[in-house]
Write a protein that holds these residues in place. Structure first.
Motif, PDB file in Angstrom:
ATOM      1  N   GLU A 109       0.821  -1.359   0.112  1.00  0.00           N
ATOM      2  CA  GLU A 109      -0.029  -0.093  -0.017  1.00  0.00           C
ATOM      3  C   GLU A 109       1.012   1.149   0.027  1.00  0.00           C
ATOM      4  O   GLU A 109       0.479   2.472  -0.314  1.00  0.00           O
ATOM      5  CB  GLU A 109      -0.695  -0.075   1.247  1.00  0.00           C
ATOM      6  CG  GLU A 109      -1.904  -1.189   1.252  1.00  0.00           C
ATOM      7  CD  GLU A 109      -2.889  -0.993   2.602  1.00  0.00           C
ATOM      8  OE1 GLU A 109      -3.717  -0.522   2.481  1.00  0.00           O
ATOM      9  OE2 GLU A 109      -2.109  -1.196   3.775  1.00  0.00           O
ATOM     10  N   LYS A 275      -8.047   4.906   5.094  1.00  0.00           N
ATOM     11  CA  LYS A 275      -9.131   3.968   4.405  1.00  0.00           C
ATOM     12  C   LYS A 275      -9.994   4.813   3.307  1.00  0.00           C
ATOM     13  O   LYS A 275     -11.195   4.283   2.873  1.00  0.00           O
ATOM     14  CB  LYS A 275     -10.136   3.341   5.252  1.00  0.00           C
ATOM     15  CG  LYS A 275      -9.360   2.333   6.239  1.00  0.00           C
ATOM     16  CD  LYS A 275      -8.381   1.460   5.636  1.00  0.00           C
ATOM     17  CE  LYS A 275      -7.971   0.367   6.833  1.00  0.00           C
ATOM     18  NZ  LYS A 275      -6.740  -0.511   6.208  1.00  0.00           N
ATOM     19  N   ASN A 278      -8.077   3.384  -1.698  1.00  0.00           N
ATOM     20  CA  ASN A 278      -7.867   1.750  -1.640  1.00  0.00           C
ATOM     21  C   ASN A 278      -6.743   1.424  -2.677  1.00  0.00           C
ATOM     22  O   ASN A 278      -6.829   1.492  -3.749  1.00  0.00           O
ATOM     23  CB  ASN A 278      -9.145   1.092  -2.338  1.00  0.00           C
ATOM     24  CG  ASN A 278      -9.018  -0.345  -2.364  1.00  0.00           C
ATOM     25  OD1 ASN A 278      -7.841  -0.944  -2.097  1.00  0.00           O
ATOM     26  ND2 ASN A 278     -10.007  -0.920  -2.681  1.00  0.00           N
ATOM     27  N   ARG A 280      -4.767  -0.835  -1.642  1.00  0.00           N
ATOM     28  CA  ARG A 280      -3.965  -2.462  -1.570  1.00  0.00           C
ATOM     29  C   ARG A 280      -4.860  -3.321  -2.511  1.00  0.00           C
ATOM     30  O   ARG A 280      -4.080  -4.186  -3.275  1.00  0.00           O
ATOM     31  CB  ARG A 280      -5.201  -2.898  -0.190  1.00  0.00           C
ATOM     32  CG  ARG A 280      -4.854  -4.262   0.038  1.00  0.00           C
ATOM     33  CD  ARG A 280      -3.593  -4.944   0.200  1.00  0.00           C
ATOM     34  NE  ARG A 280      -3.339  -6.373   0.284  1.00  0.00           N
ATOM     35  CZ  ARG A 280      -3.410  -7.007  -0.705  1.00  0.00           C
ATOM     36  NH1 ARG A 280      -3.135  -6.687  -1.785  1.00  0.00           N
ATOM     37  NH2 ARG A 280      -3.112  -8.403  -0.174  1.00  0.00           N
ATOM     38  N   ASP A 281      -5.911  -2.973  -3.206  1.00  0.00           N
ATOM     39  CA  ASP A 281      -6.572  -3.778  -4.243  1.00  0.00           C
ATOM     40  C   ASP A 281      -5.907  -3.312  -5.466  1.00  0.00           C
ATOM     41  O   ASP A 281      -6.341  -3.955  -6.582  1.00  0.00           O
ATOM     42  CB  ASP A 281      -8.018  -3.684  -4.199  1.00  0.00           C
ATOM     43  CG  ASP A 281      -8.583  -4.478  -3.130  1.00  0.00           C
ATOM     44  OD1 ASP A 281      -7.964  -5.320  -2.587  1.00  0.00           O
ATOM     45  OD2 ASP A 281      -9.790  -4.020  -2.603  1.00  0.00           O
TER      46      ASP A 281
END
Length: 317
Positions: A109, A275, A278, A280-281
């Motif tokens: 991330e 958060k 995003n 991470r994805d």
């Protein structure tokens, strides 16, 4: 230490090199991961680059040693930043190019260099509350810009990508409409003639770095609209300046050049930590150091689900 050098076209080989000596303003980083960037794809293909025979400039790692003038970092800090030559076990980084990684973030991330480019591009791209924004190009930068344009107040986001799975990814990250290039029709497309009033869109972001994407993005920009060029273009382009003049569009070069502006990285790290973004994805494929050539090939072949790849040094010995 082990370093992975570019020895010829599309060919990377492992070699032993001394651990870099650092200067007074430098940090020695033990590399944990390093992102694989499309900007280096032409260099990998050609096998030639005068700056450094070790590619990779998007590292995340641990501070191993600091120069005597470095005050903001200490041994053991996890950091990210901009540094050529990061496909190696250790890399030397000017401390001004680094940002600390929040404890809450995973390594993947925290690939900070492209994140800072993304943040800068979003700041440069003007969006009014409720305005429609088009994103042409749905790779890592495009999907990131999609999220940031929503944060800036876009009311509707149209995403345009070359592969059906990119359209699904765009919807996952917040697009309202997702089209293949051939799906774009009148009144969203104005490439010739004088019948252009009321057509096109007010804000168009080109995030692919290709000639076809830039052409399509220009054609989709409406009268007095803004075309934000986020994609990194490594070759000259032919532009439809006649039509751009007629539509009186504004073109913004949104590619970030100031790699020492670590406030951009800090801001993105904070959005990810909260958060609100995003990351991470969007980092989808891991490669071992001896798979660097495969990692670059994936930028071309786009295996299933591919958005961004990285080289993982954490378990390498």
């Amino acid at each position: 230490m082990k370093a992975f050098i570019l020895t010829g076209p599309k060919t990377t080989e492992m070699t032993e090199r001394p651990i870099p000596e650092i200067g007074a303003n430098d940090v020695l980083m033990k590399v944990r991961i390093c992102g694989v960037c499309t900007a280096e794809l032409p260099i990998w293909r050609s096998g030639k680059w005068p700056m450094n025979d070790v590619l990779g400039h998007e590292p995340v790692g641990i501070v191993e040693r600091v120069g005597q003038h470095v005050k903001n970092f200490a041994v053991g800090d996890r950091v990210t930043g901009f540094c050529h030559g990061s496909f190696a076990e250790y890399t030397k980084v000017d401390a001004s190019m680094l940002s600390k990684v929040p404890d809450e973030l995973e390594d993947i991330e925290a690939i900070g260099e492209p994140m800072s480019c993304m943040y800068s591009a979003a700041e440069r791209t003007p969006v009014r509350l409720g305005e429609t924004v088009v994103i042409v190009g749905l790779g890592f930068m495009g999907l990131g810009m999609l999220q940031l344009m929503r944060m800036k107040g876009a009311g509707r986001i149209i995403a345009v990508g070359k592969r059906p799975e990119q359209l699904e990814a765009a919807k996952k990250f917040g697009a309202d409409i997702a089209w293949l290039p051939d799906d774009v029709k009148d009144p969203y497309l104005v490439s010739s003639g004088w019948d252009f009033m009321g057509k096109g869109l007010p804000v168009v972001v080109e995030a692919a770095g290709s000639a076809s994407a830039l052409s399509l993005a220009g054609d989709m920009t409406g009268v007095m609209g803004t075309l934000s060029v986020v994609g990194f273009h490594t070759e000259p382009r032919t532009l439809n300046i006649e039509m751009w003049n007629k539509k009186s569009l504004t073109m913004i070069n949104a590619h970030e050049r100031d790699k020492s502006n670590t406030k951009l990285m800090d801001s993105m790290m904070d959005l990810i930590r909260q958060k609100k973004f995003n990351a991470r994805d969007m980092v989808t494929h891991a490669y071992s150091p001896d798979e660097i050539d495969q990692a670059f090939s994936s930028l071309i072949s786009k295996p299933e689900g591919f958005i961004k790849g990285y080289v993982d040094f954490r378990n390498f010995s």
